[in-house]
Write an enzyme that holds these catalytic residues in place. Sequence first.
Site, PDB file in Angstrom:
ATOM      1  N   PRO A   9      -3.945   3.524  12.676  1.00 27.07           N
ATOM      2  CG  PRO A   9      -3.995   5.817  13.074  1.00 27.07           C
ATOM      3  CD  PRO A   9      -3.176   4.745  12.419  1.00 27.07           C
ATOM      4  CG  ASN A  10      -9.706   4.273  12.443  1.00 24.52           C
ATOM      5  OD1 ASN A  10     -10.407   4.310  13.443  1.00 24.52           O
ATOM      6  ND2 ASN A  10      -9.219   5.359  11.879  1.00 24.52           N
ATOM      7  NE  ARG A  17     -11.433   1.898   8.819  1.00 32.85           N
ATOM      8  CZ  ARG A  17     -10.220   2.250   8.404  1.00 32.85           C
ATOM      9  NH1 ARG A  17      -9.205   1.411   8.525  1.00 32.85           N
ATOM     10  NH2 ARG A  17     -10.026   3.426   7.886  1.00 32.85           N
ATOM     11  CE1 TYR A  22      -9.238   0.543   3.896  1.00 40.11           C
ATOM     12  CE2 TYR A  22     -11.164   0.969   5.250  1.00 40.11           C
ATOM     13  CZ  TYR A  22     -10.088   1.428   4.520  1.00 40.11           C
ATOM     14  OH  TYR A  22      -9.861   2.780   4.402  1.00 40.11           O
ATOM     15  CG  ASN A  73      -2.215  -0.687   6.238  1.00 40.13           C
ATOM     16  OD1 ASN A  73      -2.218   0.532   5.999  1.00 40.13           O
ATOM     17  ND2 ASN A  73      -3.254  -1.460   5.989  1.00 40.13           N
ATOM     18  CB  ALA A  76      -5.575   7.837   8.563  1.00 40.23           C
ATOM     19  CG  HIS A  79      -3.144   9.188   3.302  1.00 39.77           C
ATOM     20  ND1 HIS A  79      -2.644   8.565   2.180  1.00 39.77           N
ATOM     21  CD2 HIS A  79      -4.093   8.346   3.802  1.00 39.77           C
ATOM     22  CE1 HIS A  79      -3.282   7.411   2.002  1.00 39.77           C
ATOM     23  NE2 HIS A  79      -4.156   7.251   2.979  1.00 39.77           N
ATOM     24  CG  ASP A  86      10.926  12.877  10.164  1.00 37.03           C
ATOM     25  OD1 ASP A  86      11.079  12.771   8.929  1.00 37.03           O
ATOM     26  OD2 ASP A  86      10.711  13.955  10.734  1.00 37.03           O
ATOM     27  CD  GLU A  97       3.057   3.288   1.478  1.00 30.45           C
ATOM     28  OE1 GLU A  97       4.154   3.788   1.148  1.00 30.45           O
ATOM     29  OE2 GLU A  97       1.966   3.856   1.284  1.00 30.45           O
ATOM     30  CG  HIS A  99      -1.952   1.235   1.541  1.00 29.58           C
ATOM     31  ND1 HIS A  99      -2.135   1.940   2.711  1.00 29.58           N
ATOM     32  CD2 HIS A  99      -0.818   1.718   0.976  1.00 29.58           C
ATOM     33  CE1 HIS A  99      -1.154   2.819   2.835  1.00 29.58           C
ATOM     34  NE2 HIS A  99      -0.330   2.707   1.802  1.00 29.58           N
ATOM     35  CG  LEU A 100      -6.136  -4.100   4.217  1.00 27.05           C
ATOM     36  CD1 LEU A 100      -6.610  -3.311   5.410  1.00 27.05           C
ATOM     37  CD2 LEU A 100      -6.520  -5.547   4.353  1.00 27.05           C
ATOM     38  CB  SER A 101      -8.394   0.067  -0.137  1.00 32.80           C
ATOM     39  OG  SER A 101      -7.669   1.141   0.452  1.00 32.80           O
ATOM     40  NE  ARG A 106     -10.651   4.037  -0.324  1.00 40.85           N
ATOM     41  CZ  ARG A 106     -10.531   3.874   0.987  1.00 40.85           C
ATOM     42  NH1 ARG A 106      -9.503   3.203   1.477  1.00 40.85           N
ATOM     43  NH2 ARG A 106     -11.434   4.389   1.810  1.00 40.85           N
ATOM     44  NE  ARG A 110      -9.405   7.102   1.592  1.00 38.85           N
ATOM     45  CZ  ARG A 110      -9.586   7.087   2.920  1.00 38.85           C
ATOM     46  NH1 ARG A 110      -8.595   6.733   3.714  1.00 38.85           N
ATOM     47  NH2 ARG A 110     -10.745   7.418   3.444  1.00 38.85           N
TER      48      ARG A 110
HETATM   49  C1  DQA Z   1      -5.488   1.897   4.224  1.00 38.32           C
HETATM   50  C2  DQA Z   1      -5.823   3.063   3.292  1.00 38.32           C
HETATM   51  C3  DQA Z   1      -5.835   4.373   4.048  1.00 38.32           C
HETATM   52  O1  DQA Z   1      -6.131   5.447   3.173  1.00 38.32           O
HETATM   53  C4  DQA Z   1      -6.883   4.340   5.142  1.00 38.32           C
HETATM   54  O2  DQA Z   1      -6.835   5.530   5.908  1.00 38.32           O
HETATM   55  C5  DQA Z   1      -6.776   3.151   6.013  1.00 38.32           C
HETATM   56  C6  DQA Z   1      -6.417   1.854   5.432  1.00 38.32           C
HETATM   57  C7  DQA Z   1      -5.617   0.541   3.501  1.00 38.32           C
HETATM   58  O3  DQA Z   1      -5.092  -0.430   4.042  1.00 38.32           O
HETATM   59  O4  DQA Z   1      -6.237   0.451   2.455  1.00 38.32           O
HETATM   60  O5  DQA Z   1      -7.083   3.202   7.198  1.00 38.32           O
HETATM   61  O6  DQA Z   1      -4.147   2.030   4.652  1.00 38.32           O
END
Ligand code: DQA
Length: 154
Positions: A9-10, A17, A22, A73, A76, A79, A86, A97, A99-101, A106, A110
């Site tokens: 998502p997002n 964003r 990010y 990735n 959200a 978490h 599953d 796995e 993550h950009l951040s 944070r 997270r």
């Molecule tokens: C994220 C980190 C997550 O906590 C956040 O909800 C995201 C992006 C990252 O790529 O840093 O949407 O997965």
Amino acid sequence: MRIGVLNGPNLNLLGRREPDHYGTQTLAEIEALLVERAEASAAELTFFQSNDEGDIVDWVQANADLVDGWLVNAAALTHTSVALRDALAGSDRPFVEVHLSNIFAREPFRHTSLLSDLAIGVIAGFRASSYLFGLEALVRVLQGRGEAGAGKAE
Ligand code: DQA
């Protein structure tokens, strides 16, 4: 070798964003970088992004037999989603796995990932490069050239 690249998502909003977290590259730009990098490894990438947890679970189920591994990735859902955990476990395919951040630098919520203990490894904090490092690591493991930590690859 086929790799499914999953974005949660997002992440469709990357580029505009929260760039401090990010970066400024769009998801399309990141995907183009991955395609370029994958060509060198003769890896074929299949991309999927959704804001809907159910659609993501459906995509994992539908593609499990078609891929050798996943680059994930989950945003959200990382978490919160037992359903995605599953689905990935049920796919019986190794995943990295990303993550950009740096999620560990944070908010406390997270710091917990429902995926990490199943992943062959986790890369966080390098903005778009997290995906490139993740792809490199996954390809190396799938080719038998790299060692993996605990996770589905063992
Ligand atoms: C994220 C980190 C997550 O906590 C956040 O909800 C995201 C992006 C990252 O790529 O840093 O949407 O997965």
